[in-house]
Scaffold this active site. Structure first.
Site, PDB file in Angstrom:
ATOM      1  N   ASP A  51     -10.605  -0.257   3.382  1.00  0.00           N
ATOM      2  CA  ASP A  51      -9.836   0.870   3.319  1.00  0.00           C
ATOM      3  C   ASP A  51     -10.148   1.551   1.897  1.00  0.00           C
ATOM      4  OD1 ASP A  51      -6.705   1.699   4.246  1.00  0.00           O
ATOM      5  OD2 ASP A  51      -7.045   2.030   2.228  1.00  0.00           O
ATOM      6  N   TYR A  56      -9.701   9.320  -3.046  1.00  0.00           N
ATOM      7  CA  TYR A  56     -10.043   8.190  -4.003  1.00  0.00           C
ATOM      8  C   TYR A  56     -11.453   8.611  -4.724  1.00  0.00           C
ATOM      9  CZ  TYR A  56      -6.726   5.235  -1.509  1.00  0.00           C
ATOM     10  OH  TYR A  56      -5.750   4.671  -0.944  1.00  0.00           O
ATOM     11  N   LYS A  81      -8.949   8.406   4.932  1.00  0.00           N
ATOM     12  CA  LYS A  81      -7.578   9.218   5.114  1.00  0.00           C
ATOM     13  C   LYS A  81      -7.808  10.626   4.604  1.00  0.00           C
ATOM     14  CE  LYS A  81      -5.445   4.878   3.264  1.00  0.00           C
ATOM     15  NZ  LYS A  81      -6.509   4.590   2.261  1.00  0.00           N
ATOM     16  N   HIS A 112      -2.727  11.048   5.168  1.00  0.00           N
ATOM     17  CA  HIS A 112      -2.770  10.203   3.762  1.00  0.00           C
ATOM     18  C   HIS A 112      -1.243  10.262   3.484  1.00  0.00           C
ATOM     19  CE1 HIS A 112      -4.641   8.499   0.069  1.00  0.00           C
ATOM     20  NE2 HIS A 112      -3.497   7.755   0.233  1.00  0.00           N
ATOM     21  N   ILE A 232      -3.880  -4.861   2.499  1.00  0.00           N
ATOM     22  CA  ILE A 232      -5.367  -4.477   1.935  1.00  0.00           C
ATOM     23  C   ILE A 232      -5.332  -4.747   0.337  1.00  0.00           C
ATOM     24  CG2 ILE A 232      -6.203  -3.033   3.591  1.00  0.00           C
ATOM     25  CD1 ILE A 232      -4.899  -0.874   2.291  1.00  0.00           C
ATOM     26  N   SER A 235      -9.515  -5.553  -5.768  1.00  0.00           N
ATOM     27  CA  SER A 235      -9.799  -6.198  -7.063  1.00  0.00           C
ATOM     28  C   SER A 235     -11.140  -5.820  -7.078  1.00  0.00           C
ATOM     29  CB  SER A 235      -9.436  -7.725  -7.037  1.00  0.00           C
ATOM     30  OG  SER A 235     -10.070  -8.153  -8.364  1.00  0.00           O
ATOM     31  N   VAL A 236     -11.728  -5.631  -8.721  1.00  0.00           N
ATOM     32  CA  VAL A 236     -13.062  -5.285  -8.701  1.00  0.00           C
ATOM     33  C   VAL A 236     -13.562  -6.766  -9.477  1.00  0.00           C
ATOM     34  CG1 VAL A 236     -12.900  -2.956  -9.066  1.00  0.00           C
ATOM     35  CG2 VAL A 236     -12.572  -4.409 -11.086  1.00  0.00           C
ATOM     36  N   ASN A 244      -8.394 -13.811  -2.992  1.00  0.00           N
ATOM     37  CA  ASN A 244      -7.383 -12.896  -1.949  1.00  0.00           C
ATOM     38  C   ASN A 244      -7.771 -13.265  -0.462  1.00  0.00           C
ATOM     39  OD1 ASN A 244      -6.341 -11.895  -4.422  1.00  0.00           O
ATOM     40  ND2 ASN A 244      -7.105  -9.785  -4.280  1.00  0.00           N
TER      41      ASN A 244
END
Length: 281
Positions: A51, A56, A81, A112, A232, A235-236, A244
């Site tokens: 997503d 972004y 979006k 959005h 959704i 994390s990096v 998750n």
């Protein structure tokens, strides 16, 4: 990169018979320079639902990761979006997102925010309906639409939105909005699903995590899945990305689900869609 599917993630059938993986990977606030690696890590872990959003500014990183993965396109579900400031030119905005992602077809395209002060979201929806009719997207939906926005949209819509993506976590469940969305056949998708981390400190969540021998985040994500939400997390960190995803294999009892549902405090963390008017440009 591995092409192994993670078979534990359930699929949720949308109102147009398209199936969306119920647990996906979000890239909100992932810096553009870090996006490709984060998405590659997610795909390697087994995520197949990604997503993003034009706002972004990391669609190209998502696209690069998809290309590098070698995973068959039909195995992936990609959402992006429409920026608030582009509601008056949705077709051009969609085509830009498609180029950034390197995709001919986007699986789910969302408005959005409603930005009611602009008075453009119905026009934007009609543009999305045409994009969908022309085969540019498999499903169309909305994000941050409150009940009155939804009422207005449905009055003019020929296509009922497939999804309403809203802020939703244990301490902010928007139950009436979620119920109204579902009553129209609109699936509910949760962003900020962990309450931006704040909900993980709950004693109820901590106790359940200890009982099951899992992380607090896994408990909250399992609650989302158990209550029917699409979710959704973002994390990096590769280990957290994997943790998750593993929440999809965790099943909570009805009593455990109810204990987390009892945490609702009506505490919104993000912007209020009734008044939010930022352009995202």
């Amino acid at each position: 990169m591995s092409n192994a599917q993670n078979s534990t993630v359930p699929g949720l059938v949308l109102n147009n018979s398209v199936t969306i993986p119920q647990l996906g990977f979000g890239v909100f606030q992932v810096p553009p320079a870090e996006t490709q690696k984060a998405v590659e890590d997610a795909l390697e872990a087994g995520y197949r639902h990604i997503d993003t959003a034009a706002a972004y500014r990391n669609e190209s990183g998502v696209g690069a990761a998809i290309k590098a993965s070698g995973i068959a396109r039909e195995e992936l579900f990609i959402t992006t979006k429409l920026r608030n400031g582009e509601q008056g030119r949705a077709a051009a905005a969609f085509n830009h997102s498609r180029r950034e992602l390197g995709l001919d077809v986007i699986d789910l395209y969302l408005i959005h925010w409603p930005v009611p002060s602009q008075g453009l979201f119905v026009d934007a929806w009609k543009a999305l309906e045409k994009i969908h009719a022309d085969g540019g997207t498999r499903a169309i939906g909305i994000s941050n639409f409150l009940q009155d926005h939804l009422d207005t949209l449905l009055e003019f819509a020929d296509v009922v939105p497939a999804v309403n993506q809203i802020e939703l976590h244990p301490t902010f469940q928007q139950r009436e909005l979620a119920a109204k969305s579902r009553s129209h056949g609109i699936a509910v998708e949760a962003y900020s699903p962990l309450g931006q981390g704040a909900d993980l400190g709950s004693p109820t969540v901590a106790e359940l995590a200890e009982t099951h021998g899992v992380t607090p985040a896994q408990i909250v994500l399992a609650w989302h899945l158990g209550t029917g939400n699409i979710v959704i997390p973002k994390s990096v960190h590769p280990e957290r990305i994997r943790q998750n995803l593993a929440a999809a294999a965790l099943q909570l009892t009805p009593d455990e689900l109810a204990a987390i549902s009892a945490l609702d405090a009506g505490t919104r963390l993000g912007a209020d869609p009734a008044v939010a008017s930022f352009s995202q440009m």
